[in-house]
Scaffold this motif. Structure first.
Motif, PDB file in Angstrom:
ATOM      1  N   ALA A 137     -54.800  50.643  49.347  1.00 17.36           N
ATOM      2  CA  ALA A 137     -54.925  51.640  50.095  1.00 17.36           C
ATOM      3  C   ALA A 137     -56.016  51.457  51.481  1.00 17.36           C
ATOM      4  O   ALA A 137     -56.763  50.643  51.041  1.00 17.36           O
ATOM      5  CB  ALA A 137     -55.239  52.779  49.203  1.00 17.36           C
ATOM      6  N   ARG A 161     -58.090  48.044  46.128  1.00 14.71           N
ATOM      7  CA  ARG A 161     -56.868  47.190  45.941  1.00 14.71           C
ATOM      8  C   ARG A 161     -57.130  47.526  44.282  1.00 14.71           C
ATOM      9  O   ARG A 161     -57.773  47.289  43.575  1.00 14.71           O
ATOM     10  CB  ARG A 161     -57.196  45.805  45.915  1.00 14.71           C
ATOM     11  CG  ARG A 161     -55.837  45.138  45.974  1.00 14.71           C
ATOM     12  CD  ARG A 161     -56.427  43.539  46.246  1.00 14.71           C
ATOM     13  NE  ARG A 161     -56.723  42.838  45.413  1.00 14.71           N
ATOM     14  CZ  ARG A 161     -57.873  42.006  45.049  1.00 14.71           C
ATOM     15  NH1 ARG A 161     -58.591  41.756  46.030  1.00 14.71           N
ATOM     16  NH2 ARG A 161     -58.067  41.321  43.987  1.00 14.71           N
ATOM     17  N   LEU A 190     -60.774  49.036  52.300  1.00 15.64           N
ATOM     18  CA  LEU A 190     -59.579  48.839  51.614  1.00 15.64           C
ATOM     19  C   LEU A 190     -59.976  48.752  50.038  1.00 15.64           C
ATOM     20  O   LEU A 190     -60.724  48.159  49.760  1.00 15.64           O
ATOM     21  CB  LEU A 190     -58.596  47.299  52.029  1.00 15.64           C
ATOM     22  CG  LEU A 190     -58.054  47.300  53.487  1.00 15.64           C
ATOM     23  CD1 LEU A 190     -59.404  46.823  54.499  1.00 15.64           C
ATOM     24  CD2 LEU A 190     -56.575  46.969  53.402  1.00 15.64           C
ATOM     25  N   GLU A 193     -61.344  58.792  48.755  1.00 16.68           N
ATOM     26  CA  GLU A 193     -60.007  58.883  49.193  1.00 16.68           C
ATOM     27  C   GLU A 193     -59.077  57.680  48.767  1.00 16.68           C
ATOM     28  O   GLU A 193     -57.768  58.088  48.104  1.00 16.68           O
ATOM     29  CB  GLU A 193     -59.748  59.089  50.667  1.00 16.68           C
ATOM     30  CG  GLU A 193     -60.132  60.463  51.246  1.00 16.68           C
ATOM     31  CD  GLU A 193     -60.046  60.283  52.792  1.00 16.68           C
ATOM     32  OE1 GLU A 193     -60.669  61.517  53.302  1.00 16.68           O
ATOM     33  OE2 GLU A 193     -59.150  59.622  53.241  1.00 16.68           O
ATOM     34  N   ILE A 194     -59.539  56.741  49.004  1.00 20.76           N
ATOM     35  CA  ILE A 194     -58.706  55.341  48.376  1.00 20.76           C
ATOM     36  C   ILE A 194     -58.574  55.421  46.962  1.00 20.76           C
ATOM     37  O   ILE A 194     -57.441  55.260  46.489  1.00 20.76           O
ATOM     38  CB  ILE A 194     -59.519  54.234  48.794  1.00 20.76           C
ATOM     39  CG1 ILE A 194     -59.388  53.837  50.319  1.00 20.76           C
ATOM     40  CG2 ILE A 194     -58.977  52.882  48.102  1.00 20.76           C
ATOM     41  CD1 ILE A 194     -60.313  52.838  50.959  1.00 20.76           C
ATOM     42  N   ARG A 219     -51.469  47.079  44.551  1.00 19.18           N
ATOM     43  CA  ARG A 219     -51.476  48.354  45.446  1.00 19.18           C
ATOM     44  C   ARG A 219     -52.461  48.372  46.057  1.00 19.18           C
ATOM     45  O   ARG A 219     -53.553  48.151  45.910  1.00 19.18           O
ATOM     46  CB  ARG A 219     -50.968  49.373  44.517  1.00 19.18           C
ATOM     47  CG  ARG A 219     -49.800  49.644  43.801  1.00 19.18           C
ATOM     48  CD  ARG A 219     -49.658  50.692  43.034  1.00 19.18           C
ATOM     49  NE  ARG A 219     -50.092  52.021  43.774  1.00 19.18           N
ATOM     50  CZ  ARG A 219     -50.683  52.983  43.174  1.00 19.18           C
ATOM     51  NH1 ARG A 219     -51.128  52.992  42.062  1.00 19.18           N
ATOM     52  NH2 ARG A 219     -50.980  54.218  44.036  1.00 19.18           N
ATOM     53  N   GLU A 245     -56.066  57.782  46.158  1.00 17.83           N
ATOM     54  CA  GLU A 245     -54.543  57.272  46.550  1.00 17.83           C
ATOM     55  C   GLU A 245     -54.114  56.343  45.759  1.00 17.83           C
ATOM     56  O   GLU A 245     -52.776  56.509  45.280  1.00 17.83           O
ATOM     57  CB  GLU A 245     -54.868  56.699  47.817  1.00 17.83           C
ATOM     58  CG  GLU A 245     -53.279  56.348  48.395  1.00 17.83           C
ATOM     59  CD  GLU A 245     -53.198  55.942  49.735  1.00 17.83           C
ATOM     60  OE1 GLU A 245     -54.075  56.337  50.574  1.00 17.83           O
ATOM     61  OE2 GLU A 245     -52.437  54.976  50.050  1.00 17.83           O
ATOM     62  N   LEU A 246     -54.952  55.742  44.848  1.00 11.63           N
ATOM     63  CA  LEU A 246     -54.568  54.585  43.996  1.00 11.63           C
ATOM     64  C   LEU A 246     -54.550  55.218  42.738  1.00 11.63           C
ATOM     65  O   LEU A 246     -54.215  54.350  41.538  1.00 11.63           O
ATOM     66  CB  LEU A 246     -55.445  53.354  44.167  1.00 11.63           C
ATOM     67  CG  LEU A 246     -55.251  52.490  45.551  1.00 11.63           C
ATOM     68  CD1 LEU A 246     -56.282  51.214  45.504  1.00 11.63           C
ATOM     69  CD2 LEU A 246     -53.830  52.179  45.745  1.00 11.63           C
ATOM     70  N   ARG A 258     -58.053  52.629  54.713  1.00 11.76           N
ATOM     71  CA  ARG A 258     -58.684  53.735  55.557  1.00 11.76           C
ATOM     72  C   ARG A 258     -59.607  53.187  56.919  1.00 11.76           C
ATOM     73  O   ARG A 258     -60.157  52.203  56.550  1.00 11.76           O
ATOM     74  CB  ARG A 258     -59.871  54.539  54.752  1.00 11.76           C
ATOM     75  CG  ARG A 258     -59.055  55.251  53.875  1.00 11.76           C
ATOM     76  CD  ARG A 258     -58.223  56.431  54.297  1.00 11.76           C
ATOM     77  NE  ARG A 258     -57.602  57.460  53.404  1.00 11.76           N
ATOM     78  CZ  ARG A 258     -56.863  57.384  52.528  1.00 11.76           C
ATOM     79  NH1 ARG A 258     -56.069  56.166  52.639  1.00 11.76           N
ATOM     80  NH2 ARG A 258     -56.393  58.334  51.686  1.00 11.76           N
ATOM     81  N   ASP A 317     -51.305  47.956  58.932  1.00 10.57           N
ATOM     82  CA  ASP A 317     -52.346  48.634  58.842  1.00 10.57           C
ATOM     83  C   ASP A 317     -53.597  47.955  59.626  1.00 10.57           C
ATOM     84  O   ASP A 317     -54.153  48.707  60.627  1.00 10.57           O
ATOM     85  CB  ASP A 317     -52.956  49.030  57.541  1.00 10.57           C
ATOM     86  CG  ASP A 317     -51.846  49.845  56.826  1.00 10.57           C
ATOM     87  OD1 ASP A 317     -50.771  50.541  57.654  1.00 10.57           O
ATOM     88  OD2 ASP A 317     -51.854  49.989  55.768  1.00 10.57           O
ATOM     89  N   ALA A 358     -50.447  46.714  54.362  1.00 10.41           N
ATOM     90  CA  ALA A 358     -51.987  46.350  55.090  1.00 10.41           C
ATOM     91  C   ALA A 358     -51.985  45.304  56.042  1.00 10.41           C
ATOM     92  O   ALA A 358     -52.930  45.451  56.898  1.00 10.41           O
ATOM     93  CB  ALA A 358     -52.669  45.808  53.620  1.00 10.41           C
TER      94      ALA A 358
END
Ligand SMILES: Cc1cc2nc3c(=O)[nH]c(=O)nc-3n(C[C@H](O)[C@H](O)[C@H](O)COP(=O)(O)OP(=O)(O)OC[C@H]3O[C@@H](n4cnc5c(N)ncnc54)[C@H](O)[C@@H]3O)c2cc1C
Length: 267
Positions: free
Chosen positions: A179, A198, A196, A261-262, A177, A265-266, A181, A91, A88
């Motif tokens: 993610a 978490r 983001l 989406e996040i 973790r 992903e997680l 976007r 990112d 991150a």
């Protein structure tokens, strides 16, 4: 641009040199925002970069980021064992679409203090539960979450003479973790929304919404929420704004989509 009213650049060597700061004497960090627009009220600036603060310090408590750490330094910070959120850092640097010239001077602290909604260091440090250390003008120190430090579009809790010293990312957050976007109206445009998510090893889920809102907004859950709950909670946020980089309704809509989406992903 030239700041024609500024007649002096002072180099700070110790904290006491910061006593020169005030309504007409501003902090200079990288200067990439300060020199970007007229500052007719200023007569002098005090350069923080000469204080020689170590840019990045790993401790048992987490990662201390000096306010003067540049985006270039942050982007190159090496991976640490178990730090799942490490990616991150890079990112979020990519969410500032300056060239390498900007990355080499722009500082993390300058980004937070400029307090643009599209401030990617705000996104990063808010999402990782960063704690800001403020050196108040009266000599006292104050710590607060980054989510409280930024109060609105270009506003923070700082008063003239105050200095942001550092931001500490707690170890639990950097081990989570994460993610990321980001979306903008054009491929190289300023961010319209940066989110983001978490997920901690214990299962708590935190979504941080920035870019589209005037200040960072966090949604916290004891466990992963359902997509419908998360979507409804994002859509319920009221602090969207409109500027050349996106309309409020677009920002609200894309943020809900990116949040889903996040979450996926997680999973
Ligand atoms: C091409 C280009 C693209 C850019 N893209 C973006 C972008 O996408 N998103 C974005 O947010 N910004 C962007 N910027 C603006 C700017 O580069 C960043 O906000 C940068 O991080 C500012 O950091 P700096 O160190 O240069 O701050 P400075 O310009 O030195 O300072 C910014 C402001 O914060 C104050 N300040 C700085 N550090 C401190 C401190 N430690 N304590 C108290 N006050 C302080 C200064 O007095 C000033 O008011 C861009 C700039 C350029 C030139």
């Amino acid at each position: 641009m030239d700041l024609n009213t500024v007649t002096e650049v002072r180099l700070a060597r110790t904290r006491s040199d910061l006593s020169a700061l005030g309504p007409t004497v501003a902090v200079l960090a990288g200067g990439s925002a300060l020199y970007g627009e007229p500052q007719h009220h200023l007569t002098a600036v005090v350069d923080l970069t000469t204080l020689g603060w170590p840019a990045l310090t790993v401790t048992e408590a987490g990662l201390e980021i000096a306010a003067t750490c540049t985006l270039a330094d942050l982007s190159r910070f090496p991976a640490q064992p178990g730090w799942e959120a490490h990616h991150a850092l890079f990112d979020c640097c990519t969410a500032l679409y300056g060239s390498f010239k900007v990355w080499n001077v722009a500082t993390v602290g300058g980004n937070l203090c400029a307090a643009l909604p599209a401030g990617p260091m705000t996104s990063l440090t808010a999402a990782l539960d960063g704690e800001a250390l403020i050196w108040r003008a009266d000599g006292s120190d104050e710590r607060m979450p980054v989510t409280s430090f930024i109060t609105g579009n270009k506003t923070t809790v700082l008063n003239p003479g105050d200095v942001l010293r550092s931001i500490t990312l707690p170890i639990d957050a950097v081990r989570s973790r994460v993610a990321f976007r980001k979306i903008a109206l054009s491929p190289l445009g300023r961010s319209g929304a940066v989110l983001l998510g978490r997920l901690s090893p214990e299962g708590t889920f935190v979504l941080t919404v920035t870019g589209g809102t005037v200040r960072p907004i966090q949604l916290r859950y004891d466990a992963r929420p359902t997509a419908a709950t998360l979507r409804a909670d994002v859509l319920a946020i009221t602090e969207w704004f409109t500027d050349a980089h996106g309309a409020a309704d677009w920002r609200r809509g894309v943020s809900a989509l990116l949040a889903e989406e996040i979450l996926e992903e997680l999973a």
